[in-house]
Design an enzyme around this catalytic site. Structure first.
Site, PDB file in Angstrom:
ATOM      1  N   ASP A 204      -2.047  -7.183  -0.782  1.00  7.18           N
ATOM      2  CA  ASP A 204      -2.528  -8.308  -0.326  1.00  7.18           C
ATOM      3  C   ASP A 204      -4.038  -8.581  -0.963  1.00  7.18           C
ATOM      4  OD1 ASP A 204      -3.529  -6.154   1.235  1.00  7.18           O
ATOM      5  OD2 ASP A 204      -3.444  -7.326   2.933  1.00  7.18           O
ATOM      6  N   GLU A 290      -8.337   8.090   1.682  1.00 11.18           N
ATOM      7  CA  GLU A 290      -9.129   8.152   0.463  1.00 11.18           C
ATOM      8  C   GLU A 290      -9.781   9.292  -0.027  1.00 11.18           C
ATOM      9  OE1 GLU A 290      -9.531   5.885   2.687  1.00 11.18           O
ATOM     10  OE2 GLU A 290      -9.079   3.859   1.742  1.00 11.18           O
TER      11      GLU A 290
HETATM   12  C1  UGA Z   1      -6.761  -0.682   4.028  1.00 13.25           C
HETATM   13  C2  UGA Z   1      -6.832  -0.349   2.849  1.00 13.25           C
HETATM   14  O1  UGA Z   1      -7.246  -1.183   1.796  1.00 13.25           O
HETATM   15  C3  UGA Z   1      -5.459   0.536   2.628  1.00 13.25           C
HETATM   16  O2  UGA Z   1      -5.353   0.584   1.180  1.00 13.25           O
HETATM   17  C4  UGA Z   1      -5.204   1.417   3.586  1.00 13.25           C
HETATM   18  O3  UGA Z   1      -3.891   1.881   3.388  1.00 13.25           O
HETATM   19  C5  UGA Z   1      -5.346   0.937   4.768  1.00 13.25           C
HETATM   20  O4  UGA Z   1      -6.516   0.434   5.151  1.00 13.25           O
HETATM   21  C6  UGA Z   1      -5.053   2.123   5.926  1.00 13.25           C
HETATM   22  O5  UGA Z   1      -6.075   2.666   6.451  1.00 13.25           O
HETATM   23  O6  UGA Z   1      -3.784   2.795   5.763  1.00 13.25           O
HETATM   24  P1  UGA Z   1      -5.279  -2.825   5.076  1.00 13.25           P
HETATM   25  O7  UGA Z   1      -5.770  -4.209   4.523  1.00 13.25           O
HETATM   26  O8  UGA Z   1      -6.224  -2.499   6.427  1.00 13.25           O
HETATM   27  O9  UGA Z   1      -6.225  -1.757   3.998  1.00 13.25           O
HETATM   28  O10 UGA Z   1      -3.636  -2.481   4.994  1.00 13.25           O
HETATM   29  P2  UGA Z   1      -2.675  -3.147   4.721  1.00 13.25           P
HETATM   30  O11 UGA Z   1      -2.808  -4.254   3.563  1.00 13.25           O
HETATM   31  O12 UGA Z   1      -2.108  -3.736   5.809  1.00 13.25           O
HETATM   32  O13 UGA Z   1      -1.620  -1.978   4.083  1.00 13.25           O
HETATM   33  C7  UGA Z   1      -2.035  -1.366   2.946  1.00 13.25           C
HETATM   34  C8  UGA Z   1      -0.584  -1.402   1.960  1.00 13.25           C
HETATM   35  O14 UGA Z   1       0.353  -0.734   2.734  1.00 13.25           O
HETATM   36  C9  UGA Z   1      -0.085  -2.851   1.955  1.00 13.25           C
HETATM   37  O15 UGA Z   1       0.359  -2.836   0.283  1.00 13.25           O
HETATM   38  C10 UGA Z   1       1.184  -2.870   2.661  1.00 13.25           C
HETATM   39  O16 UGA Z   1       2.150  -3.849   2.464  1.00 13.25           O
HETATM   40  C11 UGA Z   1       1.664  -1.592   2.759  1.00 13.25           C
HETATM   41  N1  UGA Z   1       1.995  -1.385   4.147  1.00 13.25           N
HETATM   42  C12 UGA Z   1       1.587  -1.688   5.307  1.00 13.25           C
HETATM   43  C13 UGA Z   1       3.348  -0.664   4.183  1.00 13.25           C
HETATM   44  O17 UGA Z   1       3.954  -0.288   3.306  1.00 13.25           O
HETATM   45  N2  UGA Z   1       4.079  -0.326   5.427  1.00 13.25           N
HETATM   46  C14 UGA Z   1       3.495  -0.874   6.703  1.00 13.25           C
HETATM   47  O18 UGA Z   1       3.762  -0.742   7.783  1.00 13.25           O
HETATM   48  C15 UGA Z   1       2.100  -1.517   6.559  1.00 13.25           C
HETATM   49 MN    MN Z   2      -4.513  -5.155   2.923  1.00 11.74          MN
END
Ligand code: UGA
Ligand code: MN
Length: 354
Positions: A204, A290
């Protein structure tokens, strides 16, 4: 008698004068008439010329339009050729772009946008890891449409680590199991992989093409600013006059060894292979993924190579797709999407395999 004769002569002279004047004026009017006729003829001719020019102009405009269309198609073909050239270039390091992805109403939309950003990038291998029991054909379809080299696998987040759709986004770490599976794939395949970098690109975020040229030029670990993240408009390392990283502007948990977002760095693939245990972990404190990964690669902040014009440019933004606002019943249906009753169109919007 003499006087009469003189008067008569004067009268004659006056008469003659008026006669001459009359003829003079008459001939002038005559000439004017002729002039008018000539002018009218000229106007007619000019009008005809104008009409002719108008037709010519129309023809030219039509031709310009046709030429522009031709140019456009030549440009398109050229771009496709260049892309092919780019993607087969052995000189350019590969980018292994790792995307964890999970099902939610906007997944297909987010993946479509990302895929079409990546489609333009040469020498990029897209590793998509679905957070699911198996890979889905709808995600496969989005990936395949852009004709990039790709790997499509799945890794399900353990149930106790899986967030609910209603949970606040920060509750648990995301993408941990998925990124680890991608790292394992890279290590297994390394013998056949090309020289290059590994980047964790969430589904995203917003990526400027210029980011990809920056990350190709990394020796060990590259770093750059990220827009709209961690409560800041731009999160960035702070550079000394000699260009090395001496700190960070992060306000959220600045005590982290690397107080940066996942989108802020890329590492050389050789580091990943040299450190077989490096990866992500559910047990590390919130926000430390990270830092955990980079320290497990044996890196310290002094190793960071600043990119994006000495960290003066933002080429990636931590945009987040808003949670879709849906009536409760629909949201419930989406959650249990495997057996939900969707119309074909709804299934197409969500990317649900019917
Ligand atoms: C922030 C960071 O930018 C992420 O790289 C990091 O993984 C995350 O926080 C964290 O602390 O874990 P954020 O926008 O809050 O990102 O996270 P999401 O975009 O909701 O998730 C990161 C990625 O993991 C996305 O590509 C999403 O599709 C994937 N994801 C999310 C999963 O594969 N499974 C899930 O249950 C939720
Ligand atoms: Mn995100």
């Amino acid at each position: 008698m003499d006087t009469n004769g003189t008067a008569f002569r004067i009268l004659c002279a006056i008469g003659l004068f008026f006669l001459v004047q009359f003829f003079y004026v008459f001939s002038k009017v005559e000439r004017l008439d002729e002039g008018k006729l000539t002018l009218e003829a000229e106007v007619l001719m000019l009008e005809r010329k104008r009409d002719l020019m108008r037709t010519k102009l129309n023809d030219l405009e039509r031709e310009t339009y046709r030429s522009e269309k031709k140019l456009q198609s030549v440009e398109n073909r050229l771009r496709d050729h260049l892309k092919l050239l780019g993607s087969s270039s052995d000189k350019m390091p590969m980018i292994y772009f790792v995307t964890p992805t999970h099902f939610r109403p906007s997944q297909r939309a987010d993946l479509t946008r990302l895929s079409q950003t990546l489609a333009q990038v040469p020498n990029l291998h897209w590793i998509v890891v679905e957070d699911a029991d198996s890979t889905s054909s709808s995600v496969a379809e989005v990936i395949r449409r852009v004709k990039l080299p790709y790997t499509h696998v799945n890794a399900k987040t353990p149930t106790d680590m899986k967030m609910k759709y209603e949970d606040p986004s920060w509750k648990l770490p995301r993408g941990v199991a998925q990124r680890n599976v991608a790292l394992a794939w890279i290590r297994r395949q390394f013998a056949s992989l090309k020289r290059g970098v590994v980047y964790f690109g969430d589904d995203d975020n917003t990526y400027d093409w210029r980011l990809f040229s920056e990350m190709r030029a990394i020796d060990r670990v590259g770093i750059w600013p990220v827009g709209i993240v961690g409560g800041l408009l731009a999160e960035t390392p702070i550079l000394a006059a000699n260009g090395s990283v001496v700190g960070f502007n992060a306000v959220w948990k600045p005590e982290r060894p690397f107080p940066i977002d996942m989108a802020a760095f890329a590492v050389n693939i050789s580091l990943v292979v040299e450190h077989p245990d490096a990866g992500f972990d559910y047990s590390v404190p919130r926000g430390f993924q990270e830092s955990h990964f980079l320290t497990s690669l044996g890196l310290a902040p002094k190793d960071l190579e600043p990119k994006a014009d000495h960290c003066t440019k933002v080429y990636v933004w931590h945009t987040r797709t808003e949670k879709s606002v849906l009536p409760k019943a629909v949201a419930e249906k989406v959650k249990s999407h495997a057996d939900g009753d969707f119309t074909e169109l709804e299934a197409d919007a969500l990317g649900i395999d019917l």
